[in-house]
Design a protein around this motif. Structure first.
Motif, PDB file in Angstrom:
ATOM      1  N   VAL A   1     -47.942  36.558  10.774  1.00 25.21           N
ATOM      2  CA  VAL A   1     -47.498  35.330  10.100  1.00 25.21           C
ATOM      3  C   VAL A   1     -48.349  34.150  10.556  1.00 25.21           C
ATOM      4  O   VAL A   1     -48.826  33.354   9.735  1.00 25.21           O
ATOM      5  CB  VAL A   1     -46.007  35.055  10.400  1.00 25.21           C
ATOM      6  CG1 VAL A   1     -45.603  33.679   9.869  1.00 25.21           C
ATOM      7  CG2 VAL A   1     -45.129  36.137   9.783  1.00 25.21           C
ATOM      8  N   GLU A   2     -48.568  34.043  11.867  1.00 23.32           N
ATOM      9  CA  GLU A   2     -49.365  32.927  12.392  1.00 23.32           C
ATOM     10  C   GLU A   2     -50.806  32.989  11.899  1.00 23.32           C
ATOM     11  O   GLU A   2     -51.437  31.969  11.635  1.00 23.32           O
ATOM     12  CB  GLU A   2     -49.335  32.922  13.915  1.00 23.32           C
ATOM     13  CG  GLU A   2     -48.046  32.391  14.489  1.00 23.32           C
ATOM     14  CD  GLU A   2     -48.255  31.610  15.776  1.00 23.32           C
ATOM     15  OE1 GLU A   2     -48.805  30.497  15.717  1.00 23.32           O
ATOM     16  OE2 GLU A   2     -47.857  32.133  16.822  1.00 23.32           O
ATOM     17  N   ALA A   3     -51.336  34.207  11.759  1.00 24.36           N
ATOM     18  CA  ALA A   3     -52.707  34.362  11.262  1.00 24.36           C
ATOM     19  C   ALA A   3     -52.826  33.812   9.842  1.00 24.36           C
ATOM     20  O   ALA A   3     -53.810  33.149   9.493  1.00 24.36           O
ATOM     21  CB  ALA A   3     -53.117  35.831  11.298  1.00 24.36           C
ATOM     22  N   ILE A   4     -51.810  34.055   9.019  1.00 24.13           N
ATOM     23  CA  ILE A   4     -51.819  33.560   7.641  1.00 24.13           C
ATOM     24  C   ILE A   4     -51.674  32.039   7.614  1.00 24.13           C
ATOM     25  O   ILE A   4     -52.330  31.357   6.826  1.00 24.13           O
ATOM     26  CB  ILE A   4     -50.690  34.227   6.829  1.00 24.13           C
ATOM     27  CG1 ILE A   4     -51.028  35.700   6.597  1.00 24.13           C
ATOM     28  CG2 ILE A   4     -50.475  33.518   5.500  1.00 24.13           C
ATOM     29  CD1 ILE A   4     -49.970  36.476   5.865  1.00 24.13           C
ATOM     30  N   ILE A   5     -50.821  31.497   8.487  1.00 24.79           N
ATOM     31  CA  ILE A   5     -50.665  30.043   8.568  1.00 24.79           C
ATOM     32  C   ILE A   5     -51.988  29.384   8.939  1.00 24.79           C
ATOM     33  O   ILE A   5     -52.425  28.416   8.299  1.00 24.79           O
ATOM     34  CB  ILE A   5     -49.578  29.666   9.595  1.00 24.79           C
ATOM     35  CG1 ILE A   5     -48.195  30.098   9.097  1.00 24.79           C
ATOM     36  CG2 ILE A   5     -49.589  28.159   9.869  1.00 24.79           C
ATOM     37  CD1 ILE A   5     -47.084  29.900  10.112  1.00 24.79           C
ATOM     38  N   LYS A   6     -52.658  29.919   9.959  1.00 28.82           N
ATOM     39  CA  LYS A   6     -53.934  29.359  10.415  1.00 28.82           C
ATOM     40  C   LYS A   6     -54.986  29.410   9.315  1.00 28.82           C
ATOM     41  O   LYS A   6     -55.737  28.456   9.101  1.00 28.82           O
ATOM     42  CB  LYS A   6     -54.425  30.108  11.661  1.00 28.82           C
ATOM     43  CG  LYS A   6     -53.604  29.837  12.902  1.00 28.82           C
ATOM     44  CD  LYS A   6     -54.077  30.702  14.070  1.00 28.82           C
ATOM     45  CE  LYS A   6     -53.204  30.482  15.301  1.00 28.82           C
ATOM     46  NZ  LYS A   6     -53.605  31.395  16.420  1.00 28.82           N
ATOM     47  N   ARG A   7     -55.022  30.536   8.593  1.00 29.64           N
ATOM     48  CA  ARG A   7     -56.001  30.685   7.516  1.00 29.64           C
ATOM     49  C   ARG A   7     -55.735  29.686   6.386  1.00 29.64           C
ATOM     50  O   ARG A   7     -56.664  29.071   5.843  1.00 29.64           O
ATOM     51  CB  ARG A   7     -55.963  32.122   6.976  1.00 29.64           C
ATOM     52  CG  ARG A   7     -56.984  32.429   5.892  1.00 29.64           C
ATOM     53  CD  ARG A   7     -58.404  32.361   6.443  1.00 29.64           C
ATOM     54  NE  ARG A   7     -59.378  32.683   5.427  1.00 29.64           N
ATOM     55  CZ  ARG A   7     -59.858  33.915   5.206  1.00 29.64           C
ATOM     56  NH1 ARG A   7     -59.423  34.927   5.953  1.00 29.64           N
ATOM     57  NH2 ARG A   7     -60.760  34.130   4.275  1.00 29.64           N
ATOM     58  N   SER A   8     -54.475  29.502   6.047  1.00 26.02           N
ATOM     59  CA  SER A   8     -54.112  28.566   4.982  1.00 26.02           C
ATOM     60  C   SER A   8     -54.474  27.135   5.363  1.00 26.02           C
ATOM     61  O   SER A   8     -54.939  26.352   4.530  1.00 26.02           O
ATOM     62  CB  SER A   8     -52.611  28.652   4.673  1.00 26.02           C
ATOM     63  OG  SER A   8     -52.277  29.917   4.141  1.00 26.02           O
ATOM     64  N   ILE A   9     -54.262  26.789   6.626  1.00 29.20           N
ATOM     65  CA  ILE A   9     -54.595  25.450   7.105  1.00 29.20           C
ATOM     66  C   ILE A   9     -56.103  25.234   7.093  1.00 29.20           C
ATOM     67  O   ILE A   9     -56.591  24.186   6.664  1.00 29.20           O
ATOM     68  CB  ILE A   9     -54.009  25.213   8.511  1.00 29.20           C
ATOM     69  CG1 ILE A   9     -52.477  25.129   8.430  1.00 29.20           C
ATOM     70  CG2 ILE A   9     -54.582  23.935   9.136  1.00 29.20           C
ATOM     71  CD1 ILE A   9     -51.787  25.038   9.765  1.00 29.20           C
ATOM     72  N   GLU A  10     -56.848  26.237   7.539  1.00 30.92           N
ATOM     73  CA  GLU A  10     -58.308  26.137   7.548  1.00 30.92           C
ATOM     74  C   GLU A  10     -58.857  25.944   6.138  1.00 30.92           C
ATOM     75  O   GLU A  10     -59.781  25.158   5.910  1.00 30.92           O
ATOM     76  CB  GLU A  10     -58.916  27.404   8.165  1.00 30.92           C
ATOM     77  CG  GLU A  10     -58.750  27.503   9.674  1.00 30.92           C
ATOM     78  CD  GLU A  10     -59.193  28.854  10.218  1.00 30.92           C
ATOM     79  OE1 GLU A  10     -59.716  29.661   9.418  1.00 30.92           O
ATOM     80  OE2 GLU A  10     -59.011  29.101  11.421  1.00 30.92           O
ATOM     81  N   GLU A  11     -58.281  26.679   5.171  1.00 36.06           N
ATOM     82  CA  GLU A  11     -58.756  26.607   3.785  1.00 36.06           C
ATOM     83  C   GLU A  11     -58.059  25.509   2.983  1.00 36.06           C
ATOM     84  O   GLU A  11     -58.367  25.318   1.804  1.00 36.06           O
ATOM     85  CB  GLU A  11     -58.536  27.965   3.107  1.00 36.06           C
ATOM     86  CG  GLU A  11     -59.328  29.093   3.753  1.00 36.06           C
ATOM     87  CD  GLU A  11     -59.095  30.434   3.070  1.00 36.06           C
ATOM     88  OE1 GLU A  11     -58.174  30.530   2.228  1.00 36.06           O
ATOM     89  OE2 GLU A  11     -59.842  31.372   3.370  1.00 36.06           O
TER      90      GLU A  11
END
Length: 329
Positions: free
Chosen positions: A204-214
């Protein structure tokens, strides 16, 4: 055979039924909405969708969009600047409904100026309506990315070594059956759930980080979105992040949720599969509620889908308003 009145009503309703295609009047006129050097054809369907973000009923949103379209045609406008259109929408919402809803519309139209993605986290026990609420909110907010913690768990099951996979076998309410060590001093249902959450939350955290980066808006829902298992405060400077927990305290109402799920999934998720574990599901729900209260995470009782959606939208509006206030100060 329908009478004249019915035919007239149907005709009006047909006019208000909208799509995303360009709108034209009887003379084939197309109105272009311009923003800087870009221009797109006006669509009352898209406009109605943007108005629905305020929490107004969708039928009323379409009616307002239809009236705005007629206004633009009467003015014989060929182009309208996006800011001018928003001012017109503001005026129509204010006149049709209230200043409060008109201000909500303008506030949400300004979200892009914050240059931060929206990350909405929806937690709650199995069967409380998380995915339904997430789907409706995604449509209202025009968010194209919706992720489920169950889907994340399934991906992890398929890619993680079998020796490390034990905590994420099974569902959240029967994860205790895969405990590596016997529980000591802790209820096995809660212990199994905690172990599964700690494993899935990594994804879940990996997806949050990716969404924030993009800088992509996203809604993540699931039983594994549990207060306290992520330090979401660390994302506040980079995203508009809001966590909520949905609950269904009444056992009978909860059973009805599972009944509806059985029908909606055409029997692929049978009611009896969950009913026999309802005591464990409610045990987990109480655990999640306790954590939410300790951390001041909003708890929303899903006794009415419309009310739940409205409450979440209001929380997001408040969050966005706080963000603008912080910038101004």
């Amino acid at each position: 055979m329908p009478d004249k009145k019915d035919s007239e009503n149907n005709s009006t309703e047909d006019k208000m039924q909208t799509s995303d295609s360009p709108e034209t009047n009887a003379q084939g006129q197309v109105i272009v909405v311009s923003e800087e050097k870009i221009g797109l054809p006006f669509s009352k369907g898209i406009l109605a969708s943007s108005i629905s973000i305020t929490g107004l009923e969708i039928v009323l949103c379409h009616k307002i969009a239809y009236e705005i379209e007629q206004y633009l045609f009467e003015k014989k406008l060929k182009t309208v600047a996006i800011d001018e259109l928003r001012s017109i929408v503001f005026r129509f919402i204010k006149n049709y409904v209230s200043l409060e809803y008109a201000e909500k519309y303008l506030l949400w139209q300004s979200v892009g100026k914050l240059k931060k993605p929206i990350v909405l986290l929806i937690g709650g026990a199995t069967g409380v309506g998380k995915s339904t609420v997430a789907t409706i909110l995604a449509t209202r907010l025009n968010i194209t990315r919706v992720a489920s913690s169950d889907a994340i768990r399934e991906v992890m099951r398929a890619t993680v070594s079998d020796k490390l996979i034990r905590p994420i076998r099974g569902s959240s309410y029967n994860a205790y059956q895969n405990l590596t060590l016997p529980p000591v001093g802790v209820n096995p249902v809660i212990l199994g759930f905690r172990e599964q959450v700690m494993a899935v939350i990594v994804g879940v955290e990996a997806i949050i980080k990716r969404s924030i980066e993009e800088k992509h808006d996203i809604i993540i829902e699931g039983a594994h979105i549990v207060p306290g298992y992520m330090e979401i405060e660390k994302y506040n400077s980079k995203a508009i992040i809001q966590e909520i927990v949905i609950t269904v305290p009444d056992l009978q109402v909860h059973k009805e949720h599972f009944s509806k799920r059985t029908i909606e999934t055409q029997g692929s998720r049978p009611m009896h599969k969950y009913i026999k574990h309802l005591d464990k599901i409610h045990m987990i729900q109480k655990y999640i509620e306790k954590l939410a209260k300790e951390r001041s995470i909003p708890l929303i009782n899903n006794y009415s889908l419309d009310n739940t959606v409205s409450e979440v939208l209001q929380l997001l509006f408040d969050r966005v308003r706080e963000e603008f206030s912080r910038i101004r100060s």
